[in-house]
Motif scaffolding. Structure first.
Motif, PDB file in Angstrom:
ATOM      1  N   TYR A  71       0.824  -1.197   0.000  1.00  0.00           N
ATOM      2  CA  TYR A  71       0.000   0.000   0.000  1.00  0.00           C
ATOM      3  C   TYR A  71       0.865   1.256   0.000  1.00  0.00           C
ATOM      4  O   TYR A  71       1.983   1.246   0.483  1.00  0.00           O
ATOM      5  CB  TYR A  71      -0.956   0.018   1.193  1.00  0.00           C
ATOM      6  N   PRO A  72       0.324   2.362  -0.545  1.00  0.00           N
ATOM      7  CA  PRO A  72       1.068   3.618  -0.560  1.00  0.00           C
ATOM      8  C   PRO A  72       0.894   4.394   0.735  1.00  0.00           C
ATOM      9  O   PRO A  72      -0.132   4.301   1.409  1.00  0.00           O
ATOM     10  CB  PRO A  72       0.444   4.378  -1.732  1.00  0.00           C
ATOM     11  N   LEU A  73       1.923   5.159   1.053  1.00  0.00           N
ATOM     12  CA  LEU A  73       1.915   6.083   2.193  1.00  0.00           C
ATOM     13  C   LEU A  73       2.301   7.444   1.623  1.00  0.00           C
ATOM     14  O   LEU A  73       3.388   7.602   1.065  1.00  0.00           O
ATOM     15  CB  LEU A  73       2.922   5.625   3.245  1.00  0.00           C
ATOM     16  N   TYR A  74       1.410   8.419   1.728  1.00  0.00           N
ATOM     17  CA  TYR A  74       1.617   9.740   1.153  1.00  0.00           C
ATOM     18  C   TYR A  74       2.118  10.703   2.220  1.00  0.00           C
ATOM     19  O   TYR A  74       1.542  10.802   3.292  1.00  0.00           O
ATOM     20  CB  TYR A  74       0.306  10.293   0.578  1.00  0.00           C
ATOM     21  N   ILE A  75       3.190  11.432   1.916  1.00  0.00           N
ATOM     22  CA  ILE A  75       3.688  12.499   2.772  1.00  0.00           C
ATOM     23  C   ILE A  75       3.372  13.804   2.029  1.00  0.00           C
ATOM     24  O   ILE A  75       3.771  13.986   0.877  1.00  0.00           O
ATOM     25  CB  ILE A  75       5.213  12.381   3.011  1.00  0.00           C
ATOM     26  N   TYR A  76       2.651  14.698   2.685  1.00  0.00           N
ATOM     27  CA  TYR A  76       2.180  15.912   2.030  1.00  0.00           C
ATOM     28  C   TYR A  76       3.141  17.084   2.206  1.00  0.00           C
ATOM     29  O   TYR A  76       3.832  17.187   3.212  1.00  0.00           O
ATOM     30  CB  TYR A  76       0.788  16.279   2.540  1.00  0.00           C
ATOM     31  N   LYS A  77       3.176  17.972   1.225  1.00  0.00           N
ATOM     32  CA  LYS A  77       4.069  19.137   1.218  1.00  0.00           C
ATOM     33  C   LYS A  77       3.859  20.035   2.427  1.00  0.00           C
ATOM     34  O   LYS A  77       4.801  20.585   2.967  1.00  0.00           O
ATOM     35  CB  LYS A  77       3.864  19.954  -0.065  1.00  0.00           C
ATOM     36  N   GLU A  78       2.644  20.190   2.847  1.00  0.00           N
ATOM     37  CA  GLU A  78       2.333  21.083   3.964  1.00  0.00           C
ATOM     38  C   GLU A  78       2.359  20.358   5.307  1.00  0.00           C
ATOM     39  O   GLU A  78       1.913  20.896   6.313  1.00  0.00           O
ATOM     40  CB  GLU A  78       0.960  21.731   3.748  1.00  0.00           C
ATOM     41  N   GLY A  79       2.874  19.131   5.320  1.00  0.00           N
ATOM     42  CA  GLY A  79       2.910  18.340   6.546  1.00  0.00           C
ATOM     43  C   GLY A  79       1.757  17.355   6.589  1.00  0.00           C
ATOM     44  O   GLY A  79       0.771  17.488   5.880  1.00  0.00           O
ATOM     45  N   GLY A  80       1.894  16.360   7.406  1.00  0.00           N
ATOM     46  CA  GLY A  80       0.867  15.334   7.533  1.00  0.00           C
ATOM     47  C   GLY A  80       1.088  14.195   6.568  1.00  0.00           C
ATOM     48  O   GLY A  80       1.995  14.220   5.728  1.00  0.00           O
ATOM     49  N   TRP A  81       0.266  13.198   6.680  1.00  0.00           N
ATOM     50  CA  TRP A  81       0.399  12.002   5.872  1.00  0.00           C
ATOM     51  C   TRP A  81      -0.972  11.378   5.646  1.00  0.00           C
ATOM     52  O   TRP A  81      -1.949  11.731   6.283  1.00  0.00           O
ATOM     53  CB  TRP A  81       1.326  10.992   6.555  1.00  0.00           C
ATOM     54  N   GLY A  82      -1.017  10.445   4.738  1.00  0.00           N
ATOM     55  CA  GLY A  82      -2.231   9.689   4.467  1.00  0.00           C
ATOM     56  C   GLY A  82      -1.863   8.361   3.854  1.00  0.00           C
ATOM     57  O   GLY A  82      -0.791   8.198   3.283  1.00  0.00           O
ATOM     58  N   SER A  83      -2.735   7.401   3.990  1.00  0.00           N
ATOM     59  CA  SER A  83      -2.523   6.094   3.360  1.00  0.00           C
ATOM     60  C   SER A  83      -3.872   5.549   2.942  1.00  0.00           C
ATOM     61  O   SER A  83      -4.906   6.166   3.181  1.00  0.00           O
ATOM     62  CB  SER A  83      -1.816   5.129   4.313  1.00  0.00           C
ATOM     63  N   GLU A  84      -3.842   4.394   2.324  1.00  0.00           N
ATOM     64  CA  GLU A  84      -5.074   3.767   1.870  1.00  0.00           C
ATOM     65  C   GLU A  84      -6.028   3.664   3.053  1.00  0.00           C
ATOM     66  O   GLU A  84      -5.667   3.114   4.090  1.00  0.00           O
ATOM     67  CB  GLU A  84      -4.738   2.388   1.304  1.00  0.00           C
ATOM     68  N   PRO A  85      -7.228   4.204   2.943  1.00  0.00           N
ATOM     69  CA  PRO A  85      -8.146   4.145   4.085  1.00  0.00           C
ATOM     70  C   PRO A  85      -8.544   2.713   4.400  1.00  0.00           C
ATOM     71  O   PRO A  85      -8.822   1.928   3.493  1.00  0.00           O
ATOM     72  CB  PRO A  85      -9.351   4.959   3.604  1.00  0.00           C
TER      73      PRO A  85
END
Length: 130
Positions: A71-85
């Motif tokens: 699964y992908p793990l996203y790191i965002y430019k403005e901070g924070g993260w997200g992954s497959e819900p």
């Protein structure tokens, strides 16, 4: 695309922060390798994209149904993260034969301009992943 499979590097990256979510000893690593990825625009939502990952089972054995955890793990430019819900429940984990090439599509829809880095976590559970 850069593939990192040295645990010394992985343990000192963003990924370490997410070890709390699962017991690391319940997984094996370096059995699935991402080969390519592509983004597709979500219908009727031109700013949103879906990520599709093509990977290969390089474990030397078949991976049973419900054990693949790619699964992908996203790191965002403005901070924070997200992954497959709800990554364990959003898609079915099929049996993957030795040397089989397969594709997954992330259920998460992202705005690419907000993403800094995308890690693809590639592991196989020693237990069924629901």
């Amino acid at each position: 695309m850069l593939i990192i499979n040295d645990s010394r590097i992985i343990k000192n990256s963003y990924i370490q922060a997410f070890e709390w979510s699962d017991i690391a000893d319940n997984y094996t690593y370096n059995e699935l390798i991402p080969l390519s990825y592509k983004f597709s625009t979500v219908e009727n939502e031109s700013a949103l994209s879906a990520l599709q990952i093509t990977a290969k089972n390089i474990s030397g054995h078949d991976i049973p149904e419900f054990r693949e955890d790619l699964y992908p793990l996203y790191i965002y430019k403005e901070g924070g993260w997200g992954s497959e819900p709800n990554s364990r429940t959003t898609r079915h984990r099929f049996k993957i034969n030795d040397n089989q090439i397969f594709e997954i599509t992330d259920a998460n829809m992202i705005t690419l301009k907000d993403v800094k880095i995308i890690f693809v976590i590639s592991r196989v559970g020693t237990f069924d992943i629901f």
